[in-house]
Design an enzyme around this catalytic site. Structure first.
Site, PDB file in Angstrom:
ATOM      1  N   GLU A  10       0.847  -1.190   0.000  1.00 53.39           N
ATOM      2  CA  GLU A  10       0.000   0.000   0.000  1.00 53.39           C
ATOM      3  C   GLU A  10       0.884   1.241   0.000  1.00 53.39           C
ATOM      4  O   GLU A  10       1.997   1.231   0.547  1.00 53.39           O
ATOM      5  CB  GLU A  10      -0.908   0.016   1.238  1.00 53.39           C
ATOM      6  CG  GLU A  10      -1.830   1.226   1.307  1.00 53.39           C
ATOM      7  CD  GLU A  10      -2.836   1.147   2.458  1.00 53.39           C
ATOM      8  OE1 GLU A  10      -3.645   2.084   2.597  1.00 53.39           O
ATOM      9  OE2 GLU A  10      -2.809   0.154   3.200  1.00 53.39           O
ATOM     10  N   ASN A  32     -12.273  -0.890  -0.611  1.00 50.77           N
ATOM     11  CA  ASN A  32     -11.597  -1.360   0.601  1.00 50.77           C
ATOM     12  C   ASN A  32     -12.355  -0.928   1.840  1.00 50.77           C
ATOM     13  O   ASN A  32     -12.653   0.263   2.001  1.00 50.77           O
ATOM     14  CB  ASN A  32     -10.178  -0.784   0.664  1.00 50.77           C
ATOM     15  CG  ASN A  32      -9.462  -1.158   1.952  1.00 50.77           C
ATOM     16  OD1 ASN A  32      -9.006  -2.287   2.104  1.00 50.77           O
ATOM     17  ND2 ASN A  32      -9.369  -0.221   2.885  1.00 50.77           N
ATOM     18  N   GLU A  33     -12.704  -1.874   2.694  1.00 49.30           N
ATOM     19  CA  GLU A  33     -13.257  -1.611   4.041  1.00 49.30           C
ATOM     20  C   GLU A  33     -14.312  -0.510   4.033  1.00 49.30           C
ATOM     21  O   GLU A  33     -14.286   0.412   4.854  1.00 49.30           O
ATOM     22  CB  GLU A  33     -12.127  -1.263   5.012  1.00 49.30           C
ATOM     23  CG  GLU A  33     -11.186  -2.418   5.272  1.00 49.30           C
ATOM     24  CD  GLU A  33     -10.148  -2.132   6.358  1.00 49.30           C
ATOM     25  OE1 GLU A  33     -10.108  -0.992   6.879  1.00 49.30           O
ATOM     26  OE2 GLU A  33      -9.375  -3.047   6.679  1.00 49.30           O
ATOM     27  N   GLN A  69       1.734  -5.948   5.846  1.00 46.96           N
ATOM     28  CA  GLN A  69       2.082  -5.699   4.462  1.00 46.96           C
ATOM     29  C   GLN A  69       3.433  -6.327   4.161  1.00 46.96           C
ATOM     30  O   GLN A  69       3.897  -7.148   4.950  1.00 46.96           O
ATOM     31  CB  GLN A  69       2.064  -4.205   4.187  1.00 46.96           C
ATOM     32  CG  GLN A  69       0.672  -3.621   4.329  1.00 46.96           C
ATOM     33  CD  GLN A  69       0.540  -2.179   3.877  1.00 46.96           C
ATOM     34  OE1 GLN A  69       1.433  -1.599   3.265  1.00 46.96           O
ATOM     35  NE2 GLN A  69      -0.585  -1.576   4.186  1.00 46.96           N
ATOM     36  N   GLU A  79      -6.282  -9.049   4.104  1.00 49.45           N
ATOM     37  CA  GLU A  79      -5.464  -8.342   5.093  1.00 49.45           C
ATOM     38  C   GLU A  79      -5.450  -9.189   6.359  1.00 49.45           C
ATOM     39  O   GLU A  79      -6.504  -9.475   6.930  1.00 49.45           O
ATOM     40  CB  GLU A  79      -6.012  -6.947   5.416  1.00 49.45           C
ATOM     41  CG  GLU A  79      -5.809  -5.921   4.319  1.00 49.45           C
ATOM     42  CD  GLU A  79      -6.147  -4.498   4.767  1.00 49.45           C
ATOM     43  OE1 GLU A  79      -5.951  -4.182   5.971  1.00 49.45           O
ATOM     44  OE2 GLU A  79      -6.614  -3.708   3.935  1.00 49.45           O
ATOM     45  N   TYR A  95      -6.542  -8.342  12.310  1.00 46.64           N
ATOM     46  CA  TYR A  95      -5.226  -8.081  12.894  1.00 46.64           C
ATOM     47  C   TYR A  95      -5.265  -8.480  14.365  1.00 46.64           C
ATOM     48  O   TYR A  95      -6.293  -8.341  15.036  1.00 46.64           O
ATOM     49  CB  TYR A  95      -4.852  -6.604  12.767  1.00 46.64           C
ATOM     50  CG  TYR A  95      -4.676  -6.146  11.342  1.00 46.64           C
ATOM     51  CD1 TYR A  95      -3.486  -6.391  10.660  1.00 46.64           C
ATOM     52  CD2 TYR A  95      -5.696  -5.479  10.672  1.00 46.64           C
ATOM     53  CE1 TYR A  95      -3.312  -5.970   9.349  1.00 46.64           C
ATOM     54  CE2 TYR A  95      -5.526  -5.053   9.356  1.00 46.64           C
ATOM     55  CZ  TYR A  95      -4.337  -5.308   8.707  1.00 46.64           C
ATOM     56  OH  TYR A  95      -4.181  -4.891   7.407  1.00 46.64           O
ATOM     57  N   ASN A 152      -6.656   1.595   2.838  1.00 49.40           N
ATOM     58  CA  ASN A 152      -7.349   2.865   3.022  1.00 49.40           C
ATOM     59  C   ASN A 152      -6.928   3.904   1.982  1.00 49.40           C
ATOM     60  O   ASN A 152      -7.726   4.752   1.576  1.00 49.40           O
ATOM     61  CB  ASN A 152      -7.083   3.415   4.430  1.00 49.40           C
ATOM     62  CG  ASN A 152      -7.667   2.539   5.507  1.00 49.40           C
ATOM     63  OD1 ASN A 152      -8.486   1.665   5.254  1.00 49.40           O
ATOM     64  ND2 ASN A 152      -7.239   2.764   6.745  1.00 49.40           N
TER      65      ASN A 152
END
Length: 504
Positions: free
Chosen positions: A28, A173-174, A352, A293, A245, A73
């Site tokens: 990213e 994304n999200e 990442q 992710e 996460y 993001n």
């Protein structure tokens, strides 16, 4: 008292083939992942395009198969066309997601050049936060259309006459996250995603499309978000995303070590929701999961917070966690969970790749080194082959605050019948006690031990650093042996192990 973990496995108990895309990663435009990570012109190891060849070598060693790009993001405010064409003419922009300045020196063409050098499959995300159908079609045509239309001719003029042929595309994304630029309700996003997917399939019916699931299983909309979005997009997409996460909180080692219990439940819940929608729609195909992710991330640390105020720096130090031995064991256990769900997890991306919550770290102008988490990922990617086997585990339990009790051991196995290779991935999640491992191998026809490695450190907080990059590395486990068709050995507390066996 002896504490024994017994693994029961059989070559006929197959879950699914090992999916190479399980071993994806994520790049990213965030912090030093791109600028100072994969790209650092002037570095002694940089190639003619400015890519760090030491990072490329470590990426290949890590075994990464696909890379999700450019966010995250970041993508929800990204204008892809800013990153193509003559570099000196590209505009700099404020990145609202990470309060940084994006110089656009690296864009789609540069990323694709890097992906080719790294030998990875691209997974491209389109902006459905501040943009929509038109922009998604534009970047698709720029990337994939043969010459003869305006955007593909522009690509050719920029030095890339042949289509890139990107197959995997993320639809935003999200989008359920209030932090997301262009945040939407489930109904709003479902409509946008459906319209975008339909248009992209008109351009290229063979694309593999990933629709946004909830950004976390802890979100209040989790479950209802997936159901609403899939009800609108089911026939148009192939996968639904999942993000998770994990971190040790307030010294609670036990709950942290049991993190894979949450990942198991997360995957099972998303699959159940997708299959419920399938039943309601009387659809034939099954929606798969893109766990695009996942990682250990200490979000409470200062380096995870974007800068504030009038300063909009380029490539600031952000999310640069230094990982310890216990973090590596948890990463290894999460890989076990992903492999165990290979029947429904079609793709995954460790978030990442470089510097930003990453297995690879770099010093500006200096060395690149492997974090502790590099090792379980690289070894699993290298040796998981053939079919994933359903392993039944009989093990003691340990108490933890989050889950109550959890199995002290977790494991998965892969069996490549043609090559005769059987590989076990085993973790001792107990924070205090050793386990004795016992496995009956009779059904595999006379396998012998090739190698047994264990990642463990007496100090679970020991870490690899620039000055001491090999503090935590897998070591030969001489206690593991095979005699009379039975495997046995010792698994230290807080450890991840790889056991390779061969028939013939």
């Amino acid at each position: 008292m002896t504490r024994t973990v017994t693994l029961a496995l059989h070559p006929a108990f197959r879950v699914a083939p090992v999916r190479p895309r399980t071993f994806g990663a994520f790049v990213e435009h965030l912090g030093r992942c791109v600028y100072g990570g994969i790209f650092e012109p002037g570095h002694p190891a940089a190639d003619e395009a400015g890519f760090r060849t030491d990072v490329l070598e470590l990426t290949r060693e890590l075994g990464v198969t696909s890379v999700r790009y450019p966010g995250g993001n970041f993508v929800s405010g990204y204008r892809w066309e800013d990153g193509v064409g003559p570099v000196e003419e590209r505009p700099a922009r404020h990145d609202l997601a990470w309060h940084s300045t994006e110089p656009n020196t690296v864009g789609l063409d540069e990323f694709m050049a890097w992906a080719e050098r790294a030998g990875v499959e691209p997974m491209y995300a389109v902006n459905l936060g501040t943009r929509g159908v038109s922009e998604a079609l534009d970047v698709l045509q720029y990337a994939n259309a043969p010459q003869g239309i305006a955007l593909s001719d522009e690509r050719a003029a920029n030095g890339h006459p042949e289509p890139y042929g990107i197959r995997m595309w993320c639809l935003g994304n999200e989008m359920d996250g209030p932090w997301q630029t262009g945040h939407k309700t489930a109904e709003e996003y479902a409509r946008t995603a459906a319209e975008t997917a339909r248009a992209m399939r008109q351009e290229d019916p063979g694309l593999e499309l990933v629709v946004c699931g909830s950004s976390s299983s802890q979100m209040p909309t989790f479950g209802t978000w997936e159901a609403t979005v899939l009800a609108e997009t089911y026939d148009l997409v192939d996968m639904v995303s999942a993000h998770a996460y994990y971190a040790e909180k307030d010294g609670d080692q036990a709950s942290f070590l049991a993190s894979a219990d949450d990942m198991d439940h997360f995957i099972d819940s998303v699959v159940a929701t997708a299959d419920h929608v399938r039943a309601e729609l009387k659809a034939e195909k099954r929606i798969m999961v893109s766990f695009d992710e996942w990682n250990v991330w200490y979000q409470h640390r200062a380096e995870s917070r974007p800068p504030e105020g009038d300063d909009w720096p380029v490539a600031p130090v952000l999310l640069e966690d230094t990982y310890n031995a216990m973090d590596a064991v948890v990463v290894g256990s999460l890989l076990i969970s992903l492999l165990r769900h290979s029947d429904r997890v079609a793709s995954a991306s460790l978030a990442q790749l470089v510097n930003v919550i990453a297995p690879i770290m770099t010093a500006p102008g200096g060395e690149a080194w492997r974090q502790t988490t590099f090792h379980p990922f690289a070894l699993t990617a290298r040796h998981a082959a053939g079919e994933v086997l359903d392993v039944r585990i009989d093990a003691p339990t340990f108490a933890n605050e989050r889950f109550g009790t959890s199995s002290a051991a977790d494991a998965v196995a892969t069996w490549d019948e043609t090559a005769g290779d059987l590989t076990l991935f085993v973790v001792n999640r107990d924070p205090e006690r050793e386990l004795d491992l016992a496995v009956d191998l009779a059904d595999f026809g006379g396998v012998s031990l090739v190698e047994a490695l264990t990642l463990h450190h007496e100090d679970p907080y020991a870490a690899n650093t620039q000055d001491a990059p090999d503090t935590v590395t897998p070591q030969a486990n001489d206690s593991i042996r095979v005699e009379d068709g039975r495997l046995s050995g010792a698994l230290p507390a807080i450890s991840w192990s790889l056991v390779r066996l061969h028939r013939g």
